[in-house]
Design an enzyme around this catalytic site. Structure first.
Site, PDB file in Angstrom:
ATOM      1  N   ASN A  53       0.798  -1.234   0.000  1.00 27.83           N
ATOM      2  CA  ASN A  53       0.000   0.000   0.000  1.00 27.83           C
ATOM      3  C   ASN A  53       0.831   1.286   0.000  1.00 27.83           C
ATOM      4  O   ASN A  53       0.356   2.313  -0.455  1.00 27.83           O
ATOM      5  CB  ASN A  53      -1.018  -0.004   1.150  1.00 27.83           C
ATOM      6  CG  ASN A  53      -0.364  -0.097   2.508  1.00 27.83           C
ATOM      7  OD1 ASN A  53       0.605  -0.817   2.695  1.00 27.83           O
ATOM      8  ND2 ASN A  53      -0.878   0.640   3.458  1.00 27.83           N
ATOM      9  N   CYS A 105      -3.034   1.462   6.561  1.00 31.81           N
ATOM     10  CA  CYS A 105      -3.339   0.682   7.765  1.00 31.81           C
ATOM     11  C   CYS A 105      -4.137   1.536   8.727  1.00 31.81           C
ATOM     12  O   CYS A 105      -4.976   1.034   9.468  1.00 31.81           O
ATOM     13  CB  CYS A 105      -2.055   0.179   8.406  1.00 31.81           C
ATOM     14  SG  CYS A 105      -0.864   1.479   8.706  1.00 31.81           S
ATOM     15  N   GLU A 116       4.061  -5.060  12.331  1.00 28.15           N
ATOM     16  CA  GLU A 116       3.181  -3.889  12.165  1.00 28.15           C
ATOM     17  C   GLU A 116       2.036  -4.346  11.270  1.00 28.15           C
ATOM     18  O   GLU A 116       2.203  -4.495  10.059  1.00 28.15           O
ATOM     19  CB  GLU A 116       3.938  -2.724  11.512  1.00 28.15           C
ATOM     20  CG  GLU A 116       5.254  -2.338  12.199  1.00 28.15           C
ATOM     21  CD  GLU A 116       5.060  -1.709  13.570  1.00 28.15           C
ATOM     22  OE1 GLU A 116       3.936  -1.267  13.870  1.00 28.15           O
ATOM     23  OE2 GLU A 116       6.035  -1.684  14.346  1.00 28.15           O
TER      24      GLU A 116
HETATM   25  P1  NAD Z   1       0.145  -9.110   3.147  1.00 32.44           P
HETATM   26  O1  NAD Z   1       0.228  -9.572   4.559  1.00 32.44           O
HETATM   27  O2  NAD Z   1      -0.700  -9.853   2.212  1.00 32.44           O
HETATM   28  O3  NAD Z   1       1.607  -9.073   2.500  1.00 32.44           O
HETATM   29  C1  NAD Z   1       2.656  -8.375   3.124  1.00 32.44           C
HETATM   30  C2  NAD Z   1       3.978  -9.004   2.732  1.00 32.44           C
HETATM   31  O4  NAD Z   1       4.039 -10.317   3.263  1.00 32.44           O
HETATM   32  C3  NAD Z   1       4.186  -9.140   1.237  1.00 32.44           C
HETATM   33  O5  NAD Z   1       5.539  -8.856   0.935  1.00 32.44           O
HETATM   34  C4  NAD Z   1       3.886 -10.599   0.992  1.00 32.44           C
HETATM   35  O6  NAD Z   1       4.527 -11.132  -0.143  1.00 32.44           O
HETATM   36  C5  NAD Z   1       4.449 -11.216   2.247  1.00 32.44           C
HETATM   37  N1  NAD Z   1       3.976 -12.556   2.570  1.00 32.44           N
HETATM   38  C6  NAD Z   1       2.761 -13.105   2.314  1.00 32.44           C
HETATM   39  N2  NAD Z   1       2.724 -14.382   2.760  1.00 32.44           N
HETATM   40  C7  NAD Z   1       3.934 -14.640   3.316  1.00 32.44           C
HETATM   41  C8  NAD Z   1       4.514 -15.776   3.935  1.00 32.44           C
HETATM   42  N3  NAD Z   1       3.827 -16.901   4.104  1.00 32.44           N
HETATM   43  N4  NAD Z   1       5.771 -15.682   4.387  1.00 32.44           N
HETATM   44  C9  NAD Z   1       6.488 -14.541   4.245  1.00 32.44           C
HETATM   45  N5  NAD Z   1       6.000 -13.431   3.650  1.00 32.44           N
HETATM   46  C10 NAD Z   1       4.732 -13.478   3.192  1.00 32.44           C
HETATM   47  O7  NAD Z   1      -0.283  -7.563   3.242  1.00 32.44           O
HETATM   48  P2  NAD Z   1      -0.627  -6.577   2.040  1.00 32.44           P
HETATM   49  O8  NAD Z   1      -1.947  -6.965   1.498  1.00 32.44           O
HETATM   50  O9  NAD Z   1       0.533  -6.412   1.133  1.00 32.44           O
HETATM   51  O10 NAD Z   1      -0.746  -5.188   2.850  1.00 32.44           O
HETATM   52  C11 NAD Z   1      -1.902  -4.721   3.420  1.00 32.44           C
HETATM   53  C12 NAD Z   1      -1.912  -4.966   4.915  1.00 32.44           C
HETATM   54  O11 NAD Z   1      -0.797  -4.329   5.524  1.00 32.44           O
HETATM   55  C13 NAD Z   1      -3.133  -4.365   5.575  1.00 32.44           C
HETATM   56  O12 NAD Z   1      -3.638  -5.277   6.525  1.00 32.44           O
HETATM   57  C14 NAD Z   1      -2.582  -3.120   6.256  1.00 32.44           C
HETATM   58  O13 NAD Z   1      -3.347  -2.670   7.349  1.00 32.44           O
HETATM   59  C15 NAD Z   1      -1.229  -3.595   6.667  1.00 32.44           C
HETATM   60  N6  NAD Z   1      -0.333  -2.468   6.941  1.00 32.44           N
HETATM   61  C16 NAD Z   1       0.043  -2.211   8.234  1.00 32.44           C
HETATM   62  C17 NAD Z   1       0.844  -1.113   8.528  1.00 32.44           C
HETATM   63  C18 NAD Z   1       1.287  -0.798   9.933  1.00 32.44           C
HETATM   64  O14 NAD Z   1       2.220  -0.022  10.103  1.00 32.44           O
HETATM   65  N7  NAD Z   1       0.677  -1.360  10.968  1.00 32.44           N
HETATM   66  C19 NAD Z   1       1.281  -0.286   7.486  1.00 32.44           C
HETATM   67  C20 NAD Z   1       0.895  -0.579   6.185  1.00 32.44           C
HETATM   68  C21 NAD Z   1       0.089  -1.675   5.921  1.00 32.44           C
END
Ligand code: NAD
Length: 482
Positions: free
Chosen positions: A158, A288, A254
């Site tokens: 995002n 997020c 996070e």
């Molecule tokens: P996601 O969890 O689908 O993916 C995040 C990352 O994890 C990607 O690089 C993905 O390839 C990787 N990933 C997925 N499965 C994995 C596995 N089994 N092992 C290792 N890595 C793996 O999240 P997204 O859809 O890319 O992002 C959106 C989410 O992120 C929302 O829930 C949002 O709220 C959250 N977010 C949180 C913050 C914060 O600071 N708290 C900031 C930005 C986004």
């Protein structure tokens, strides 16, 4: 370069200790607006990840604070000077509109420049030991050390530039080595940033970028024997998988949010409606800390809802490259379909659709829904798109706080009231990482502590300074002292 400039097709490689590495398979990166192929990245296998960690581990940085500061500042300045070029790529791979993409690129300057500035801050402590009958004439001191092993960084789609920057800049500031796996959805911006860092003088062994599908190489990023700490930003589902798989390794998680904007009866409703619409729709609602539940007390809800509708109708959703557009696409059509379905289910359960919900591919317009029953998926789960959901709550602060705290998440919150008795209660009683009075939940500066509790995070904070702390070990040493 401007919004209209056409981007060349990018056939990218990984960067392993600065070396360009390909693989047999590739992952395609498509523009969510027109489905055009923006580029490809290699699909890493676990052995690529292993190689990256082994190379990083065998390198020990000797960079002084001054040298690191120069690298960080040069990076900040390059990002500032090439802001439009980065924005163009961010928009092409994520579908974020030009306004959001430019903001994304300009925020990154702050992250890198704050890291450069904070490097001069030394928070070492001194303890005199002759302070008790058991004491001695000695002193105990602390200093921060980079981790012994390597940092594993995994980032979401995002904020294609900022989430990566929030991991890389503090890691470099503290002389750590790092292997980054950006999301497969927006990996091109991260690779471009790596090149800026190498050009700025970063020893290439300090940063590797591996790309690919998490199903193939995700676990390698979590379990590599040379990884000491996993810093992850993304969904709760993946965050909990990492926590369960990482074992003894440190994890900084996070995760998602379901942040409220609370509107009390004394609020300036026009100002509150501005925050509601802006907070729910900026970055296509994909933050997020986006406003994901608007909790408005019943006595002012009719007037507030009308103001929200009026403001939402003014937003333009469409071609991300049109500089007048306020909302580009969401990350892909599948995500847009989920929002559409959740809104339809909420309406079937008694909610009223006031505006939007007419999806075209991955374009999902700002969608105002009022009278949402609390227990619908639309507001119980994290809906990561530009839905503006109004939930009417009783005129009773105890109920407002109870309802606000009733989700599994605890990231941030925004509060619209001038009553000091309310303000102190919200600050003390909302179960969240941040309470912003008269601001959107997402308000922050890049160096203030940021992060959630409950399902939103494991208590470690990000923000440049907090990340510098979590990426270091404190060494205690003592000496005789006369
Ligand atoms: P996601 O969890 O689908 O993916 C995040 C990352 O994890 C990607 O690089 C993905 O390839 C990787 N990933 C997925 N499965 C994995 C596995 N089994 N092992 C290792 N890595 C793996 O999240 P997204 O859809 O890319 O992002 C959106 C989410 O992120 C929302 O829930 C949002 O709220 C959250 N977010 C949180 C913050 C914060 O600071 N708290 C900031 C930005 C986004």
């Amino acid at each position: 370069m401007n919004a209209a400039a056409k981007l060349p097709f990018l056939k990218e490689t990984m960067r392993i200790a600065g070396k360009e590495v390909t693989s047999d398979d590739v992952v395609e990166v498509r523009n969510p607006y027109n489905n055009e192929l923006v580029g490809t990245v290699p699909s890493a296998r676990p052995e690529h990840v292993r190689e990256a960690f082994a190379k990083a581990r065998s390198f020990k940085s000797k960079l002084t604070r001054y040298e690191r500061q120069q690298i960080l500042m040069r990076t900040a300045e390059t990002l500032r000077d090439r802001k439009e070029e980065f924005a163009r790529l961010i928009s092409a791979e994520s579908g974020l509109c030009w306004k959001d993409a430019l903001y994304e690129a300009s925020r990154a300057y702050d992250v890198w420049s704050f890291a450069a500035q904070l490097i001069v801050r030394d928070d070492g402590e001194t303890f005199s030991c002759d302070i008790s009958p058991n004491g001695k004439k000695r002193k105990i001191f602390t200093q921060r050390m980079p981790l012994m092993g390597v940092i594993s960084a995994i980032t979401p789609f995002n904020h294609p530039l900022n989430m990566v920057s929030h991991k890389l800049a503090p890691a470099i500031a503290t002389n750590n080595r790092l292997v980054l796996k950006p999301t497969e959805l927006t990996p091109l911006t991260a690779l471009k940033l790596a090149d800026v860092l190498y050009e700025a003088g970063l020893p290439p062994e300090m940063l590797s970028v591996v790309t690919g599908n998490p199903g193939t190489m995700g676990d390698a990023m979590i379990t590599d024997p040379d990884a000491d700490l996993i810093t992850f930003t993304g969904s709760v589902r993946v965050g909990k998988h990492i926590a369960a798989t990482a074992g003894y390794k440190r994890t900084v998680l996070e995760l998602g949010g379901n942040d409220p904007l609370i509107v009390m009866e004394d609020a300036d409703l026009d100002k509150a409606a501005d925050l509601a619409v802006q907070g729910a729709t900026k970055n296509s609602g994909q933050r997020c800390t986006a406003v994901k539940r608007i909790l408005v007390v019943s006595s002012v809800a009719d007037e507030f809802s009308a103001l929200v509708l009026e403001k939402a109708k003014k937003l333009k959703c469409g071609d991300p490259m049109d500089p007048d557009v306020d909302i580009g696409t969401v990350i892909h059509e599948g995500a847009a379909k989920t929002f559409e379905q959740r809104v339809n289910e909420a309406v079937a359960a008694g909610a009223r659709l006031l505006h939007g919900n007419d999806r075209k591919g991955a374009l999902y317009p700002p969608t105002v829904v009022d009278h949402i029953p609390y227990d619908t998926e639309l507001v119980r789960e994290e809906t990561f798109g530009p839905v503006i959901p109004i939930i009417r709550v009783p005129d009773d602060i105890n109920e407002v706080i109870r309802i606000s705290n009733s989700t599994a998440y605890g990231l941030s919150s925004g509060v619209c009231t001038n009553r000091f008795d309310y303000i102190t209660r919200f600050i003390n009683e909302l179960d969240v990482g941040t309470v912003n009075i008269w601001e959107v939940p997402g308000y922050r500066i890049e160096m203030s502590p940021f992060g959630g509790i409950k399902d939103s995070g494991n208590g470690y904070k990000e923000g440049v300074w907090e990340a510098m702390k979590s990426f270091t070990n404190v060494r205690t040493f003592s000496m005789p002292w006369g």
